[in-house]
Design an enzyme around this catalytic site. Structure first.
Site, PDB file in Angstrom:
ATOM      1  N   LYS A 232       0.834  -1.207   0.000  1.00 48.84           N
ATOM      2  CA  LYS A 232       0.000   0.000   0.000  1.00 48.84           C
ATOM      3  C   LYS A 232       0.868   1.257   0.000  1.00 48.84           C
ATOM      4  O   LYS A 232       0.513   2.267  -0.618  1.00 48.84           O
ATOM      5  CB  LYS A 232      -0.963  -0.045   1.179  1.00 48.84           C
ATOM      6  CG  LYS A 232      -1.937  -1.215   1.050  1.00 48.84           C
ATOM      7  CD  LYS A 232      -2.743  -1.436   2.309  1.00 48.84           C
ATOM      8  CE  LYS A 232      -3.604  -2.677   2.135  1.00 48.84           C
ATOM      9  NZ  LYS A 232      -2.797  -3.934   2.083  1.00 48.84           N
ATOM     10  N   ASP A 247       6.670  -0.302  10.850  1.00 48.41           N
ATOM     11  CA  ASP A 247       5.985  -1.507  11.294  1.00 48.41           C
ATOM     12  C   ASP A 247       6.513  -1.878  12.675  1.00 48.41           C
ATOM     13  O   ASP A 247       7.715  -1.718  12.947  1.00 48.41           O
ATOM     14  CB  ASP A 247       6.213  -2.662  10.311  1.00 48.41           C
ATOM     15  CG  ASP A 247       5.196  -3.774  10.490  1.00 48.41           C
ATOM     16  OD1 ASP A 247       4.279  -3.876   9.660  1.00 48.41           O
ATOM     17  OD2 ASP A 247       5.298  -4.545  11.480  1.00 48.41           O
ATOM     18  N   CYS A 338      -8.356  -7.072   6.029  1.00 48.07           N
ATOM     19  CA  CYS A 338      -8.776  -8.027   4.992  1.00 48.07           C
ATOM     20  C   CYS A 338      -9.672  -9.061   5.664  1.00 48.07           C
ATOM     21  O   CYS A 338      -9.431 -10.261   5.586  1.00 48.07           O
ATOM     22  CB  CYS A 338      -7.580  -8.668   4.295  1.00 48.07           C
ATOM     23  SG  CYS A 338      -6.340  -9.383   5.387  1.00 48.07           S
TER      24      CYS A 338
END
Length: 383
Positions: A232, A247, A338
């Protein structure tokens, strides 16, 4: 390898997966240990294993058990193939079926035909309503292969032409102007010139649609707060945004510098400490159940427990509470999963808004295999 030898390999792999080994890792180990298996054999075994995991409950019913032999017997019956041609005992074929195995098996019940654990089916039936059965049926099939065209490097037609030169056919999709669906030659992708030159990236249609809905372009300062592999971040950088990636587990970003260099994207990685500053857009693609991607990772739906879901809900809430401090006044917080579960999507956002009333809903996208590809959720919140 003969079809029977491939079935024998799949039986062994399925037994190990049912014992708790992750499917992808087990298939990789088998491929490395099986030097005699050509690329076509490896692909066929992989397809047989994954197709069976997608349909595990129904094939277990047809085959009379959940061990590898029963599942492959169920696969034969599911596909209308003669089991005697597979279970022949000749060469590398599985041993012949016993009389008990021949007599075992029955048609799946309605619940088994969804190919979902009961507790998951119950939740999704509540969450999806009338769409539950069509979505469950779609999740029993293989997912298409989707590509994102890197518009900083090529137009969609140029990317298609480059793929075609390497024997890969891809069709544009009207739902997103960066999307190509591969219709032939998917296994050639990583060796193609279009891939090596950064014209395309593997990315499902649903996250492409969700990223395209983010208001980001030249001059927009974006923080990808759960960057992972960076798909993304790359998509937003291709539109000219100034992207920072972070992250909580920096090792997940290990491939991002190589991917960014291939794509010609300038992405700042924060590897030490936490990111600082006020960003126009903070993207939180949070850890989740992955229920929307079970066509691609079908073993995951058999491992997920209700306790696992509760644990991931707590992690999602924590990430949202951390990310709010990085959104400038008037900026946008984007929440993505998701997942098909309402608890991870609308309900998570409702709880967040109770804790952070300075944010308000702007828009949301809920995608399923019925209207896009993977199950996916995106909420766009204004500070």
């Amino acid at each position: 390898m003969t079809p029977a030898a491939r079935a024998a390999a799949a039986i062994e792999i399925l037994d190990d997966i049912r014992a708790g080994q992750p499917a992808e890792a087990r298939l990789i180990r088998w491929a490395r240990a099986s030097r005699y298996a050509g690329s076509g054999d490896r692909a066929a075994v992989r397809d047989l294993v994954f197709d069976t995991l997608r349909r595990l409950r129904s094939r277990a019913a047809l085959g009379g058990g959940e061990d590898g032999r029963s599942l492959i017997l169920g696969a034969c019956r599911d596909e209308g193939a003669d089991p005697a041609l597979i279970f022949s005992g000749e060469g590398h074929a599985p041993p012949p079926l016993t009389p008990a195995e021949q007599a075992a098996g029955r048609p799946p019940t309605a619940a088994e035909a969804t190919d979902l654990p009961d507790w998951i089916a119950d939740r999704l039936q509540t969450d999806l309503g009338a769409e539950f059965l069509p979505v469950a049926a779609a999740m029993r099939e293989r997912a298409p292969v989707w590509l994102r065209v890197n518009q900083a490097r090529a137009s969609r037609e140029d990317a298609r032409a480059g793929l075609a030169r390497d024997g890969i056919d891809a069709e544009p999709d009207p739902r997103c102007d960066t999307a190509l669906r591969v219709t032939a030659g998917a296994r050639r992708l990583q060796g193609s010139g279009a891939f090596r030159d950064g014209l395309i990236e593997l990315q499902d249609l649903s996250p492409q649609i969700a990223c395209a809905s983010i208001a980001a372009g030249p001059g927009t300062r974006v923080l990808d707060y759960c960057a992972g592999g960076g798909g993304k971040a790359l998509a937003l950088a291709a539109r000219g945004a100034t992207v920072t990636a972070w992250d909580a587990a920096p090792a997940r970003m290990a491939d991002l510098p190589v991917r960014a260099a291939r794509a010609g994207a300038d992405i700042e990685l924060v590897r030490n400490g936490r990111p600082r500053g006020d960003f126009d857009v903070v993207l939180t693609d949070v850890p989740c159940s992955g229920s929307g991607t079970w066509r691609r990772t079908p073993d995951a739906k058999w491992r997920l427990t209700a306790d696992d879901l509760q644990a991931v809900l707590a992690v999602q809430a924590q990430i949202l509470d951390e990310a709010v401090t990085l959104v400038r006044p008037g900026g946008t917080l984007v929440y993505m999963t998701c997942s098909l579960f309402r608890a991870e999507n609308d309900a998570q956002i409702a709880s967040f808004l109770d804790r952070h009333p300075r944010f308000s809903r702007h828009s949301a996208r809920t995608l399923t295999p019925l209207d896009a590809s993977d199950g996916f959720f995106a909420e766009y919140l204004i500070c």
